[in-house]
Structures are given as structure tokens and as C-alpha cells.
Design a protein around this motif. Structure first.
Motif, PDB file in Angstrom:
ATOM      1  N   GLU A  11       0.836  -1.102   0.112  1.00 38.28           N
ATOM      2  CA  GLU A  11       0.020   0.071  -0.041  1.00 38.28           C
ATOM      3  C   GLU A  11       0.953   1.174  -0.049  1.00 38.28           C
ATOM      4  OE1 GLU A  11      -2.264  -0.638   3.614  1.00 38.28           O
ATOM      5  OE2 GLU A  11      -0.753   0.405   4.868  1.00 38.28           O
ATOM      6  N   TYR A  12       0.466   2.396  -0.365  1.00 42.21           N
ATOM      7  CA  TYR A  12       1.018   3.541  -0.475  1.00 42.21           C
ATOM      8  C   TYR A  12       1.138   3.955   1.223  1.00 42.21           C
ATOM      9  CZ  TYR A  12      -0.143   3.842  -5.298  1.00 42.21           C
ATOM     10  OH  TYR A  12       0.020   3.585  -6.665  1.00 42.21           O
ATOM     11  N   TRP A  13       2.205   4.788   1.779  1.00 42.41           N
ATOM     12  CA  TRP A  13       2.342   5.471   3.025  1.00 42.41           C
ATOM     13  C   TRP A  13       2.754   6.811   2.731  1.00 42.41           C
ATOM     14  CZ3 TRP A  13       7.274   5.725   5.241  1.00 42.41           C
ATOM     15  CH2 TRP A  13       8.380   5.156   4.443  1.00 42.41           C
ATOM     16  N   VAL A  14       2.397   7.636   3.398  1.00 47.04           N
ATOM     17  CA  VAL A  14       3.004   9.145   3.496  1.00 47.04           C
ATOM     18  C   VAL A  14       3.904   8.881   4.822  1.00 47.04           C
ATOM     19  CG1 VAL A  14       2.608  11.435   3.666  1.00 47.04           C
ATOM     20  CG2 VAL A  14       0.919  10.055   2.406  1.00 47.04           C
ATOM     21  N   LYS A  15       5.320   9.472   4.476  1.00 49.81           N
ATOM     22  CA  LYS A  15       6.203   9.313   5.494  1.00 49.81           C
ATOM     23  C   LYS A  15       5.769  10.378   6.668  1.00 49.81           C
ATOM     24  CE  LYS A  15      10.343   8.396   7.232  1.00 49.81           C
ATOM     25  NZ  LYS A  15      10.615   7.452   8.005  1.00 49.81           N
ATOM     26  N   GLY A  16       5.549   9.917   7.692  1.00 46.33           N
ATOM     27  CA  GLY A  16       5.305  10.592   8.882  1.00 46.33           C
ATOM     28  C   GLY A  16       3.747  10.430   9.415  1.00 46.33           C
ATOM     29  N   ASP A  17       2.849  10.035   8.564  1.00 48.31           N
ATOM     30  CA  ASP A  17       1.720   9.884   8.976  1.00 48.31           C
ATOM     31  C   ASP A  17       1.224   9.283  10.442  1.00 48.31           C
ATOM     32  OD1 ASP A  17       0.560  11.634   6.982  1.00 48.31           O
ATOM     33  OD2 ASP A  17      -0.561  10.210   6.101  1.00 48.31           O
ATOM     34  N   THR A  18       2.333   8.138  10.554  1.00 52.45           N
ATOM     35  CA  THR A  18       2.022   7.579  11.883  1.00 52.45           C
ATOM     36  C   THR A  18       3.172   7.787  12.899  1.00 52.45           C
ATOM     37  OG1 THR A  18       3.096   5.514  10.885  1.00 52.45           O
ATOM     38  CG2 THR A  18       0.729   5.519  10.699  1.00 52.45           C
ATOM     39  N   SER A  19       4.446   8.056  12.362  1.00 55.06           N
ATOM     40  CA  SER A  19       5.416   8.326  13.193  1.00 55.06           C
ATOM     41  C   SER A  19       5.603   9.907  13.673  1.00 55.06           C
ATOM     42  CB  SER A  19       6.815   7.720  12.595  1.00 55.06           C
ATOM     43  OG  SER A  19       7.009   8.678  11.556  1.00 55.06           O
ATOM     44  N   GLY A  20       4.870  10.704  12.914  1.00 53.61           N
ATOM     45  CA  GLY A  20       5.333  12.249  13.048  1.00 53.61           C
ATOM     46  C   GLY A  20       6.444  12.669  12.416  1.00 53.61           C
ATOM     47  N   HIS A  21       7.613  11.669  11.939  1.00 57.82           N
ATOM     48  CA  HIS A  21       8.751  11.981  11.091  1.00 57.82           C
ATOM     49  C   HIS A  21       8.590  12.322   9.736  1.00 57.82           C
ATOM     50  CE1 HIS A  21      10.362   9.373  14.629  1.00 57.82           C
ATOM     51  NE2 HIS A  21      10.274  10.610  15.080  1.00 57.82           N
ATOM     52  N   VAL A  22       8.084  13.417   9.749  1.00 60.58           N
ATOM     53  CA  VAL A  22       7.731  13.860   8.077  1.00 60.58           C
ATOM     54  C   VAL A  22       8.712  14.519   7.437  1.00 60.58           C
ATOM     55  CG1 VAL A  22       6.114  15.736   7.184  1.00 60.58           C
ATOM     56  CG2 VAL A  22       5.529  14.876   9.035  1.00 60.58           C
ATOM     57  N   GLN A  23       8.588  13.976   6.000  1.00 64.75           N
ATOM     58  CA  GLN A  23       9.465  14.554   4.808  1.00 64.75           C
ATOM     59  C   GLN A  23       8.640  15.697   4.108  1.00 64.75           C
ATOM     60  OE1 GLN A  23      10.640  11.251   3.036  1.00 64.75           O
ATOM     61  NE2 GLN A  23      12.518  10.675   4.258  1.00 64.75           N
ATOM     62  N   HIS A  24       9.204  17.108   4.247  1.00 64.67           N
ATOM     63  CA  HIS A  24       8.695  18.068   3.381  1.00 64.67           C
ATOM     64  C   HIS A  24       9.401  18.126   2.336  1.00 64.67           C
ATOM     65  CE1 HIS A  24       6.025  19.337   6.906  1.00 64.67           C
ATOM     66  NE2 HIS A  24       6.954  19.353   7.504  1.00 64.67           N
ATOM     67  N   VAL A  25       8.723  18.111   1.054  1.00 62.40           N
ATOM     68  CA  VAL A  25       9.475  17.987  -0.259  1.00 62.40           C
ATOM     69  C   VAL A  25      10.007  19.487  -0.636  1.00 62.40           C
ATOM     70  CG1 VAL A  25       9.480  17.585  -2.669  1.00 62.40           C
ATOM     71  CG2 VAL A  25       8.307  15.991  -1.153  1.00 62.40           C
ATOM     72  N   ARG A  26      11.397  19.571  -0.752  1.00 62.87           N
ATOM     73  CA  ARG A  26      11.881  20.713  -1.686  1.00 62.87           C
ATOM     74  C   ARG A  26      12.190  20.768  -2.794  1.00 62.87           C
ATOM     75  NH1 ARG A  26      13.732  24.960   1.960  1.00 62.87           N
ATOM     76  NH2 ARG A  26      12.679  24.482   3.975  1.00 62.87           N
ATOM     77  N   SER A  27      12.542  19.449  -3.479  1.00 65.88           N
ATOM     78  CA  SER A  27      12.686  19.435  -4.971  1.00 65.88           C
ATOM     79  C   SER A  27      12.803  17.686  -5.049  1.00 65.88           C
ATOM     80  CB  SER A  27      13.889  20.041  -5.316  1.00 65.88           C
ATOM     81  OG  SER A  27      15.116  19.255  -4.892  1.00 65.88           O
ATOM     82  N   VAL A  28      12.343  17.534  -6.441  1.00 62.57           N
ATOM     83  CA  VAL A  28      12.327  16.052  -6.954  1.00 62.57           C
ATOM     84  C   VAL A  28      13.174  15.965  -8.286  1.00 62.57           C
ATOM     85  CG1 VAL A  28      11.317  14.201  -7.510  1.00 62.57           C
ATOM     86  CG2 VAL A  28      10.159  15.429  -5.900  1.00 62.57           C
ATOM     87  N   ALA A  29      14.205  15.498  -8.313  1.00 61.97           N
ATOM     88  CA  ALA A  29      14.981  15.270  -9.707  1.00 61.97           C
ATOM     89  C   ALA A  29      15.120  13.705 -10.201  1.00 61.97           C
ATOM     90  CB  ALA A  29      16.438  15.599  -9.410  1.00 61.97           C
TER      91      ALA A  29
END
Length: 123
Positions: A69-87
Motif C-alpha cells: 500500500e501507499y504510505w506518507v512518510k510521517g503519518d504514523t510516526s510524526g517524522h515527516v518529509q517536507h519535499v523541497r525538490s524532486v529530480a
């Protein structure tokens, strides 16, 4: 699409989707790197939909092969990754996601997944 198989995304720009070189199961490795220090934090897997979600929400979304399944980093742990850029790399087979990491990136609670087992070349 079953819950255990990633699939295409209607939302990913066709020009981007055309450049991706996916594994046989439709995935691309995504390296998460701290945007300001260059620290390599972790590696996860993305398919077209996970990449689309990452680009549109500003939060890293990965495909979990173990959970199917899909998971959004930090949704359960609180250790979020805020995206600055994708290459996309020159071959189209790896993504580099520069993030602002909140808390630990590794599921073990470590800042990075690459701190524990440092392998040194023979001298």
C-alpha cells in the motif's frame, strides 16, 4: 489495481511518466536527501501514483512493498518529509527527493538508514 500491486497514475504528467524506467513491478527507487546538508536519509520505492502524490502534496509518498500500500512518510510516526525538490537521474531509473526531514528518517528511529552498517573498502 489490487491493494498489493502499485499502478499507474492518471495525474502524473505524461512527459514525466514517459521518462521513468521502472522495475518489472512498476517501481522506481527514490533516495531521500536532507536538502540543506546533503545527508542521505533513506531509500524508498515510488510508482507513478506515489510520485504524483509526492509532487502535488509536498509530502513524500512511497509504495510499501511489504504492506502492499501507499504510505506518507510521517503519518504514523510524526517524522515527516517536507519535499523541497524532486529530480530524475540521467537514466530515468532513480529519483532524488530533497526533503526537510522532521525527526528520524529510518524506521529504527535513527536519523538516517545509513549510519549503522558502514562498510569500508580494503586498503
Amino acid at each position: 489495481m489490487s491493494s498489493s500491486t502499485p499502478g499507474p497514475s492518471a495525474g502524473l504528467a505524461p512527459a514525466v511518466a514517459a521518462r521513468l524506467k521502472r522495475t518489472a513491478d512498476g517501481l522506481v527507487p527514490a533516495i531521500a536527501q536532507q536538502y540543506d546538508t546533503g545527508e542521505v536519509l533513506m531509500m524508498g520505492w515510488m510508482d507513478d501514483e506515489a510520485l504524483h502524490r509526492t509532487l502535488t502534496t509536498g509530502r513524500c509518498t512511497y509504495w510499501s512493498r511489504s504492506r502492499g500500500e501507499y504510505w506518507v512518510k510521517g503519518d504514523t510516526s510524526g517524522h515527516v518529509q517536507h519535499v523541497r525538490s524532486v529530480a530524475l537521474d540521467c537514466d530515468g531509473d532513480t529519483l532524488l527527493v530533497k526533503v526537510d526531514q522532521v525527526g528520524a528518517a529510518c524506521h529504527t528511529g535513527a536519523r538516517t538508514c545509513f549510519d549503522e552498517d558502514v562498510l569500508l573498502p580494503a586498503s
